[in-house]
Write an enzyme that holds these catalytic residues in place. Structure first.
Site, short mmCIF file in Angstrom:
data_model
loop_
_atom_site.label_atom_id
_atom_site.label_comp_id
_atom_site.label_asym_id
_atom_site.label_seq_id
_atom_site.Cartn_x
_atom_site.Cartn_y
_atom_site.Cartn_z
N GLN A 1 0.77 -1.22 0.12
CA GLN A 1 0.20 -0.09 0.00
C GLN A 1 0.84 1.27 -0.16
O GLN A 1 0.21 2.37 -0.19
CB GLN A 1 -0.88 0.13 1.18
CG GLN A 1 -1.95 -1.23 1.26
CD GLN A 1 -2.86 -1.55 0.31
OE1 GLN A 1 -3.31 -0.29 -0.44
NE2 GLN A 1 -2.85 -2.54 -0.45
N CYS A 2 2.15 1.15 0.21
CA CYS A 2 3.13 2.14 0.40
C CYS A 2 3.82 2.35 -1.04
O CYS A 2 4.24 1.63 -1.61
CB CYS A 2 4.07 1.94 1.42
SG CYS A 2 5.47 3.23 1.44
N SER A 3 3.53 3.79 -1.73
CA SER A 3 4.23 4.06 -2.77
C SER A 3 5.90 3.90 -2.94
O SER A 3 6.47 3.54 -3.59
CB SER A 3 3.77 5.50 -3.51
OG SER A 3 4.03 6.42 -2.54
N ARG B 1 6.67 0.43 -3.11
CA ARG B 1 6.52 -0.13 -4.29
C ARG B 1 7.35 0.36 -5.24
O ARG B 1 7.84 -0.70 -6.01
CB ARG B 1 4.86 0.30 -4.83
CG ARG B 1 3.75 -0.52 -4.21
CD ARG B 1 2.68 -0.01 -4.85
NE ARG B 1 2.16 1.28 -5.41
CZ ARG B 1 1.75 2.03 -4.58
NH1 ARG B 1 1.24 1.58 -3.25
NH2 ARG B 1 1.36 3.37 -4.80
#
Length: 119
Positions: free
Chosen positions: A11-13, A16
């Site tokens: 969920q964390c950019s 990612r």
């Protein structure tokens, strides 16, 4: 199988992007979704040691739990911080990348390059 591990939150950019950077370098890391499968006490200690930074650097200070649990107190020991991180894995900062060359909290993500093998 790669000898690179990323402690990842999909969920964390930033997490990612760090994963994408590792893959761009031709590596497929072992992905540990630490919110589902948190590292053990021993793993957290080893990761902190491999970063060369104090364990406190691995604590996510932007979580409400950080202040609510008084984790900002400088007198807290590493074991007390680890207890909090194990009880609430959301307090583990991310992404953390571990390779045979060391470990880095990938903030900013370019820090990952310090522990990745040369292209």
């Amino acid at each position: 199988m790669s000898n690179i591990t990323i402690y990842h939150n999909p969920q964390c950019s930033t997490s990612r992007n760090a994963l994408a950077l590792i893959r761009e370098r031709g590596e497929e890391p072992r992905i540990v979704e630490y919110l589902k499968t948190p590292p053990s006490r021993e793993e957290l200690k080893a990761i902190a040691k491999a970063t060369g930074e104090p364990l406190r650097e691995l604590v996510r200070t932007r979580q409400p739990e950080y202040l609510a649990q008084g984790l900002d107190k400088p007198e807290l020991t590493d074991d007390q911080l680890i207890d909090a991180m194990l009880a609430n894995p959301v307090l583990i900062n991310r992404p953390i990348v571990v390779t045979p060359m060391g470990a880095r909290l990938a903030r900013p993500i370019e820090k990952v390059l310090e522990v990745l093998p040369s292209a």
